[in-house]
Design an enzyme around this catalytic site. Structure first.
Site, mmCIF file in Angstrom:
data_model
loop_
_atom_site.group_PDB
_atom_site.id
_atom_site.type_symbol
_atom_site.label_atom_id
_atom_site.label_comp_id
_atom_site.label_asym_id
_atom_site.label_seq_id
_atom_site.Cartn_x
_atom_site.Cartn_y
_atom_site.Cartn_z
ATOM 1 N N ASP A 69 -3.422 162.843 -40.650
ATOM 2 C CA ASP A 69 -3.324 164.160 -41.270
ATOM 3 C C ASP A 69 -3.434 165.297 -40.266
ATOM 4 O O ASP A 69 -3.814 166.414 -40.625
ATOM 5 C CB ASP A 69 -4.403 164.326 -42.352
ATOM 6 C CG ASP A 69 -5.817 164.252 -41.787
ATOM 7 O OD1 ASP A 69 -5.966 164.022 -40.564
ATOM 8 O OD2 ASP A 69 -6.771 164.438 -42.563
ATOM 9 N N ARG B 108 6.893 135.805 -56.757
ATOM 10 C CA ARG B 108 7.751 136.871 -57.290
ATOM 11 C C ARG B 108 8.577 137.529 -56.197
ATOM 12 O O ARG B 108 9.615 138.121 -56.474
ATOM 13 C CB ARG B 108 6.916 137.911 -58.043
ATOM 14 C CG ARG B 108 6.144 137.337 -59.229
ATOM 15 C CD ARG B 108 7.047 136.535 -60.192
ATOM 16 N NE ARG B 108 6.345 136.141 -61.391
ATOM 17 C CZ ARG B 108 5.723 134.991 -61.589
ATOM 18 N NH1 ARG B 108 5.692 134.090 -60.593
ATOM 19 N NH2 ARG B 108 5.119 134.717 -62.717
ATOM 20 N N CYS C 242 -6.676 168.451 -46.267
ATOM 21 C CA CYS C 242 -7.172 168.325 -47.637
ATOM 22 C C CYS C 242 -8.507 169.031 -47.829
ATOM 23 O O CYS C 242 -8.804 169.541 -48.910
ATOM 24 C CB CYS C 242 -7.318 166.855 -48.019
ATOM 25 S SG CYS C 242 -5.781 165.911 -47.933
#
Length: 258
Positions: A127, A11, A186
């Site tokens: 992070d 694909r 977080c």
């Protein structure tokens, strides 16, 4: 390329912008992903499914129950395992032909020097501010494109910093290291689970487009997502001539061009 690979990547190969030659470039590529958490999980899975031949995955943390709300490369059965090794297993289940090198260390300047030098593209999926700047310095020093993403609460951002382009800012141009940014994580602020999937997937897309040379990268553009309204905002960002990290790089690039 083997018959199995032609079928697996068919694909992609059907796309005029990729084809067999482009898919071979992905198979020959080496991508460095720093951080195997919320952003790194979807990024590494899409890079692997797309056929990036070699992925170096850096993370010194272990899988915790609180991670499973959003870090889709990890499972309940792998609680306590190093995230780099857990994500390696996840990649093997998707595409066993991809060579994943797990590196269970903190991404400090010494480690980054060697790892960035060997990579074609670097993804910052970390992070914390200090590590982001260390990654940026290494990418500028070695002339490697950096795809940086961030996500906290309902807010996400994404950009590409490409030192191969003299007009492209580096991360420090946009977020100066001398400024006092509030460190938000977080663990204390929370994060909307699908947001890291959106940003991490887009990091993979930017890395693949850089490797393939398809379209125009996000270099010079900072995209920001408000996931409460699903509205994107784009800001044009410029290289800072006085940037302490990349100012010399810009002058050298112009000198070579002349």
């Amino acid at each position: 390329m083997t018959d199995d690979q032609l079928l697996r990547y068919s694909r992609h190969i059907l796309l005029d912008e990729v084809g067999i030659e482009g898919q071979q470039r992905l198979l020959d590529a080496n991508v460095l992903v720093i951080g195997a958490g919320g952003l790194g999980s979807p990024a590494v899975l899409y890079l692997a499914s797309a056929g990036v031949g070699r992925i170096t995955l850096v993370d010194d943390d272990a899988v915790d129950l609180t991670n499973l709300q959003r870090q889709i490369a990890h499972t309940t059965e792998r609680l306590g395992q190093p995230k780099a090794l857990s994500a390696q297993q996840a990649v093997a289940a998707v595409n066993p032909d991809v060579l994943v090198r797990p590196v269970v260390v903190r991404a400090d300047a010494q480690a980054l020097g060697e790892l960035v030098a060997a990579a074609d593209v670097v993804l910052d999926c970390t992070d914390n501010f200090q590590t982001r700047h260390a990654i940026n310095r290494a990418c500028v020093g070695h002339g490697k494109p950096l795809v940086a993403g961030a996500a906290i609460r309902f807010d996400g951002q994404l950009s590409v910093y490409d030192p191969r382009d003299a007009a492209s800012p580096c991360y420090a141009c946009v977020f100066p290291p001398q400024q006092d940014f509030e460190e938000v994580q977080c663990a204390t602020m929370g994060v909307f689970a699908p947001l890291v999937g959106i940003i991490g997937t887009m990091q993979a897309a930017e890395a693949l487009r850089l490797l393939l040379g398809v379209g125009t990268s996000l270099a010079g553009r900072l995209q920001m997502l408000d996931a409460k309204t699903m509205e994107w905002t784009e800001m044009r960002v410029r290289r800072d001539a006085a940037c302490p990290v990349c100012a010399g790089r810009g002058e050298l690039s112009r000198g070579r061009a002349g």
